[in-house]
Design a protein around this motif. Structure first.
Motif, PDB file in Angstrom:
ATOM      1  N   GLU A  41     -34.750   1.439 109.585  1.00  0.00           N
ATOM      2  CA  GLU A  41     -34.260   2.786 109.922  1.00  0.00           C
ATOM      3  C   GLU A  41     -33.108   3.206 109.017  1.00  0.00           C
ATOM      4  N   ILE A  42     -32.217   2.296 108.710  1.00  0.00           N
ATOM      5  CA  ILE A  42     -31.085   2.607 107.832  1.00  0.00           C
ATOM      6  C   ILE A  42     -31.581   2.952 106.431  1.00  0.00           C
ATOM      7  N   ILE A  43     -32.482   2.133 105.905  1.00  0.00           N
ATOM      8  CA  ILE A  43     -33.013   2.379 104.562  1.00  0.00           C
ATOM      9  C   ILE A  43     -33.788   3.685 104.525  1.00  0.00           C
ATOM     10  N   LYS A  44     -34.584   3.933 105.541  1.00  0.00           N
ATOM     11  CA  LYS A  44     -35.342   5.185 105.616  1.00  0.00           C
ATOM     12  C   LYS A  44     -34.392   6.383 105.609  1.00  0.00           C
ATOM     13  N   SER A  45     -33.357   6.324 106.424  1.00  0.00           N
ATOM     14  CA  SER A  45     -32.369   7.413 106.470  1.00  0.00           C
ATOM     15  C   SER A  45     -31.684   7.589 105.121  1.00  0.00           C
ATOM     16  N   ASP A  46     -31.349   6.478 104.482  1.00  0.00           N
ATOM     17  CA  ASP A  46     -30.659   6.537 103.199  1.00  0.00           C
ATOM     18  C   ASP A  46     -31.555   7.147 102.123  1.00  0.00           C
ATOM     19  N   MET A  47     -32.835   6.774 102.125  1.00  0.00           N
ATOM     20  CA  MET A  47     -33.751   7.309 101.120  1.00  0.00           C
ATOM     21  C   MET A  47     -34.052   8.787 101.335  1.00  0.00           C
ATOM     22  N   GLN A  48     -34.005   9.249 102.580  1.00  0.00           N
ATOM     23  CA  GLN A  48     -34.336  10.644 102.876  1.00  0.00           C
ATOM     24  C   GLN A  48     -33.149  11.596 102.742  1.00  0.00           C
ATOM     25  N   SER A  49     -31.962  11.071 102.735  1.00  0.00           N
ATOM     26  CA  SER A  49     -30.767  11.910 102.740  1.00  0.00           C
ATOM     27  C   SER A  49     -30.229  12.146 101.333  1.00  0.00           C
ATOM     28  N   GLU A  50     -29.880  13.372 101.053  1.00  0.00           N
ATOM     29  CA  GLU A  50     -29.265  13.685  99.761  1.00  0.00           C
ATOM     30  C   GLU A  50     -27.916  12.984  99.606  1.00  0.00           C
ATOM     31  N   ASN A  51     -27.184  12.819 100.710  1.00  0.00           N
ATOM     32  CA  ASN A  51     -25.849  12.241 100.650  1.00  0.00           C
ATOM     33  C   ASN A  51     -25.794  10.773 101.061  1.00  0.00           C
TER      34      ASN A  51
END
Length: 82
Positions: A41-51
């Protein structure tokens, strides 16, 4: 997961590498399934977020972060022979 098309092949490889490496770790009792789910979930969020998940810690661009995740897990998969 929504990522720029230019990274689609690398992210497909990342998904495979992540699954194989973490399955090995869980099988060997090194990490738990709950830990793996949290990382996913953390990696997914990081890859999807511009920031990114935490830009104060990792100020790299989205593309740089996606590339880093993919390379890290590719290296682990190769090192572990999975």
């Amino acid at each position: 997961m929504q990522i720029p098309a230019v990274y689609s092949a690398a992210v497909r490889q990342f998904v495979e590498d992540f699954g194989q490496v973490t399955a090995l770790w869980v099988r060997n009792g090194i990490h738990s399934g709950a830990e793996v789910a949290e990382w996913k979930e953390i990696i997914k969020s990081d890859m999807q977020s511009e920031n990114g998940v935490n830009p104060a810690i990792d100020p790299r661009s989205r593309g740089e972060r996606i590339d880093a995740w993919c390379k890290t897990w590719r290296e682990l998969a190769i090192k572990l022979g999975v």
